[in-house]
Design a protein around this motif. Structure first.
Motif, mmCIF file in Angstrom:
data_model
loop_
_atom_site.group_PDB
_atom_site.id
_atom_site.type_symbol
_atom_site.label_atom_id
_atom_site.label_comp_id
_atom_site.label_asym_id
_atom_site.label_seq_id
_atom_site.Cartn_x
_atom_site.Cartn_y
_atom_site.Cartn_z
ATOM 1 N N ARG A 219 -32.853 -3.420 -35.021
ATOM 2 C CA ARG A 219 -31.317 -3.234 -35.038
ATOM 3 C C ARG A 219 -30.560 -3.862 -36.266
ATOM 4 N NH1 ARG A 219 -32.066 -5.626 -29.950
ATOM 5 N NH2 ARG A 219 -31.496 -7.572 -30.635
ATOM 6 N N ALA A 220 -31.125 -4.609 -37.028
ATOM 7 C CA ALA A 220 -30.580 -5.223 -38.098
ATOM 8 C C ALA A 220 -30.710 -4.463 -39.051
ATOM 9 C CB ALA A 220 -31.323 -6.670 -38.444
ATOM 10 N N ALA A 221 -31.876 -3.619 -39.359
ATOM 11 C CA ALA A 221 -31.968 -2.542 -40.254
ATOM 12 C C ALA A 221 -30.843 -1.690 -40.413
ATOM 13 C CB ALA A 221 -33.442 -2.034 -40.207
ATOM 14 N N ARG A 222 -30.170 -1.190 -39.291
ATOM 15 C CA ARG A 222 -29.239 -0.373 -39.510
ATOM 16 C C ARG A 222 -27.792 -0.737 -40.024
ATOM 17 N NH1 ARG A 222 -31.529 0.777 -34.134
ATOM 18 N NH2 ARG A 222 -29.967 -0.551 -33.123
ATOM 19 N N GLU A 223 -27.685 -2.122 -39.965
ATOM 20 C CA GLU A 223 -26.714 -2.863 -40.751
ATOM 21 C C GLU A 223 -26.720 -2.995 -41.986
ATOM 22 O OE1 GLU A 223 -24.244 -2.803 -38.717
ATOM 23 O OE2 GLU A 223 -25.365 -2.204 -37.045
ATOM 24 N N TYR A 224 -27.856 -2.503 -42.722
ATOM 25 C CA TYR A 224 -28.054 -2.814 -44.290
ATOM 26 C C TYR A 224 -27.891 -1.383 -44.645
ATOM 27 C CZ TYR A 224 -29.810 -7.407 -43.791
ATOM 28 O OH TYR A 224 -30.086 -8.672 -43.732
ATOM 29 N N PRO A 225 -26.968 -1.534 -45.658
ATOM 30 C CA PRO A 225 -26.872 -0.427 -46.474
ATOM 31 C C PRO A 225 -27.960 0.695 -47.153
ATOM 32 C CG PRO A 225 -24.938 -1.993 -47.092
ATOM 33 C CD PRO A 225 -26.142 -2.646 -46.364
ATOM 34 N N LEU A 226 -28.975 -0.176 -47.518
ATOM 35 C CA LEU A 226 -30.140 0.562 -47.909
ATOM 36 C C LEU A 226 -31.374 0.880 -46.925
ATOM 37 C CD1 LEU A 226 -31.031 -1.325 -51.240
ATOM 38 C CD2 LEU A 226 -29.900 0.720 -51.150
ATOM 39 N N GLY A 227 -30.640 0.563 -45.672
ATOM 40 C CA GLY A 227 -31.470 1.100 -44.393
ATOM 41 C C GLY A 227 -32.654 0.400 -43.943
ATOM 42 N N ARG A 228 -32.787 -0.988 -44.373
ATOM 43 C CA ARG A 228 -34.101 -1.723 -43.820
ATOM 44 C C ARG A 228 -33.760 -3.061 -44.077
ATOM 45 N NH1 ARG A 228 -37.398 -3.560 -48.094
ATOM 46 N NH2 ARG A 228 -37.056 -2.718 -50.169
ATOM 47 N N VAL A 229 -34.711 -3.925 -43.593
ATOM 48 C CA VAL A 229 -34.536 -5.379 -43.937
ATOM 49 C C VAL A 229 -35.642 -5.791 -44.977
ATOM 50 C CG1 VAL A 229 -34.208 -5.906 -41.542
ATOM 51 C CG2 VAL A 229 -36.376 -5.998 -42.261
ATOM 52 N N GLY A 230 -35.618 -6.834 -45.357
ATOM 53 C CA GLY A 230 -36.384 -7.085 -46.746
ATOM 54 C C GLY A 230 -37.839 -7.204 -46.418
ATOM 55 N N ARG A 231 -38.458 -7.380 -47.325
ATOM 56 C CA ARG A 231 -39.929 -7.853 -47.400
ATOM 57 C C ARG A 231 -40.204 -8.999 -48.201
ATOM 58 N NH1 ARG A 231 -40.413 -1.915 -47.763
ATOM 59 N NH2 ARG A 231 -40.421 -1.926 -49.940
ATOM 60 N N PRO A 232 -41.049 -9.935 -48.033
ATOM 61 C CA PRO A 232 -41.253 -10.823 -48.759
ATOM 62 C C PRO A 232 -41.607 -10.508 -50.362
ATOM 63 C CG PRO A 232 -42.615 -11.146 -46.778
ATOM 64 C CD PRO A 232 -41.871 -9.874 -46.532
ATOM 65 N N ASP A 233 -42.245 -9.409 -50.586
ATOM 66 C CA ASP A 233 -42.377 -9.227 -52.166
ATOM 67 C C ASP A 233 -41.108 -8.864 -52.591
ATOM 68 O OD1 ASP A 233 -44.948 -9.585 -51.826
ATOM 69 O OD2 ASP A 233 -45.727 -7.288 -51.306
ATOM 70 N N ASP A 234 -39.988 -8.352 -51.821
ATOM 71 C CA ASP A 234 -38.557 -8.318 -52.554
ATOM 72 C C ASP A 234 -38.319 -9.505 -53.070
ATOM 73 O OD1 ASP A 234 -38.561 -5.528 -51.884
ATOM 74 O OD2 ASP A 234 -37.734 -5.906 -49.663
ATOM 75 N N ILE A 235 -38.268 -10.488 -52.499
ATOM 76 C CA ILE A 235 -37.984 -11.857 -53.041
ATOM 77 C C ILE A 235 -38.709 -12.435 -54.194
ATOM 78 C CG2 ILE A 235 -37.017 -13.952 -52.080
ATOM 79 C CD1 ILE A 235 -35.753 -11.590 -50.638
ATOM 80 N N ALA A 236 -39.870 -12.066 -53.950
ATOM 81 C CA ALA A 236 -41.042 -12.553 -54.995
ATOM 82 C C ALA A 236 -40.577 -12.000 -56.307
ATOM 83 C CB ALA A 236 -42.360 -12.465 -54.453
ATOM 84 N N ALA A 237 -40.440 -10.610 -56.469
ATOM 85 C CA ALA A 237 -40.051 -9.792 -57.508
ATOM 86 C C ALA A 237 -38.705 -10.571 -58.302
ATOM 87 C CB ALA A 237 -39.862 -8.605 -57.171
ATOM 88 N N ALA A 238 -37.732 -10.987 -57.021
ATOM 89 C CA ALA A 238 -36.617 -11.400 -58.031
ATOM 90 C C ALA A 238 -36.778 -12.875 -58.657
ATOM 91 C CB ALA A 238 -35.470 -11.627 -56.940
ATOM 92 N N VAL A 239 -37.531 -13.574 -57.906
ATOM 93 C CA VAL A 239 -38.002 -15.132 -58.278
ATOM 94 C C VAL A 239 -39.024 -14.996 -59.723
ATOM 95 C CG1 VAL A 239 -39.660 -16.975 -57.919
ATOM 96 C CG2 VAL A 239 -38.011 -15.985 -56.115
ATOM 97 N N ALA A 240 -39.638 -13.811 -59.655
ATOM 98 C CA ALA A 240 -40.390 -13.688 -60.907
ATOM 99 C C ALA A 240 -39.613 -13.358 -62.124
ATOM 100 C CB ALA A 240 -41.692 -12.556 -60.584
ATOM 101 N N PHE A 241 -38.657 -12.356 -61.806
ATOM 102 C CA PHE A 241 -37.706 -12.111 -62.990
ATOM 103 C C PHE A 241 -37.072 -13.498 -63.355
ATOM 104 C CE2 PHE A 241 -33.114 -11.147 -63.715
ATOM 105 C CZ PHE A 241 -33.271 -10.715 -64.871
#
Length: 277
Positions: A219-241
């Motif tokens: 249900r939450a995924a439908r409220e995100y403009p990009l159509g999905r919830v996040g994955r841990p690797d999404d956050i890790a990539a930002a931290v690495a940057f």
């Protein structure tokens, strides 16, 4: 201080974007913290995986090593100054210094139906672990980060979209908003010492805390403009940057990694017939 059998030694040149560097990650036994350890190790870091649960920390460190990275594990309770200082000292001993601190540990007690029935103990615990814990870690690590070569010292705090908008969680949200404020004030203080301080603000991320609640995630995924919830690797990539030389002229920012959640009210746009899809 419990720890793996670590290997101390001198710094050696590496091949990551920052060369070889030493990192301490809190709350790293699972979920986002574990993903951050895996990603930074892949970037060339030597990682000290810390968690209040020593067995979880050891499993994460072992997984990093099995993937070809370098990691050690230690128990660290960010609610205890002595535990924090021991973890920082261990990282410095293992790596010959400390280049990056990632404040990921947090506490989150669910809201009760009526605010006036909220527990002061739960409120205090959420703020102590989530906000004051990051303060304790930054305080202990900052002198070592300031001594990092090539002005590459960095702190990356893990905040939340809850610190930016109302998504529930009174104490948790207040703590994350406070962490964003601390990020800005500490960035100004630490900049002359060559240390950058930034914050990543995740949206909903599919971690083990959502086990058994997959329908809610759908249900939450439908409220995100990009159509999905996040994955841990999404956050890790930002931290690495933000931990890397690619972000060497960035400090004091909050970087939302939220699938577009904070851009506006997608549900309202759909109700008004203005959203595609």
């Amino acid at each position: 201080m419990q720890r793996d059998e670590g290997r101390s030694g001198e710094r050696r040149p590496g091949t990551g974007r920052f060369g070889e560097y030493g990192v301490l990650v809190t709350g790293a036994g699972r979920g986002i913290g574990a993903a951050i350890c895996r990603r930074l190790a892949a970037e060339g870091a030597r990682v000290l995986v810390t968690d209040v649960d020593g067995e979880r920390a050891r499993r994460t460190a072992q997984a990093v090593r099995e993937a070809g990275g370098r990691a050690e594990a230690a128990v660290c309770d960010v609610g205890e100054r002595a535990s924090v200082e021991a973890a920082v000292a261990l990282a410095v001993d293992l790596f010959g210094g400390l280049d990056v601190l990632v404040n990921n540990a947090y506490a989150h007690h669910p809201d009760v139906p009526l605010f006036e029935d909220s527990s002061e103990e739960d409120w205090a615990r959420d703020l102590d672990i989530t906000l004051t814990g990051a303060f304790r870690c930054a305080r202990a690590a900052l002198p070592h980060l300031a001594a990092a070569p090539d002005r590459r010292g960095a702190i990356v705090n893990i905040g939340s979209v809850n610190g930016e908008r109302d998504f529930g969680g009174h104490a948790y949200s207040a703590a994350k908003a406070g962490l964003a404020s601390l990020t800005r004030t500490l960035a100004g203080h630490a900049a002359p010492r060559g240390v950058r301080v930034n914050l990543v603000a995740p949206g909903t991320v599919a971690t083990s805390v959502w086990e058994g609640k997959e329908t809610a995630l759908e249900r939450a995924a439908r409220e995100y403009p990009l159509g999905r919830v996040g994955r841990p690797d999404d956050i890790a990539a930002a931290v690495a940057f933000l931990a890397s030389a690619d972000a060497s002229w960035i400090t004091g920012v909050t970087l939302p990694v939220d699938g577009g959640l904070l851009t506006g009210n997608l549900a309202l746009r759909r109700a008004l017939g203005e959203a595609d899809g």
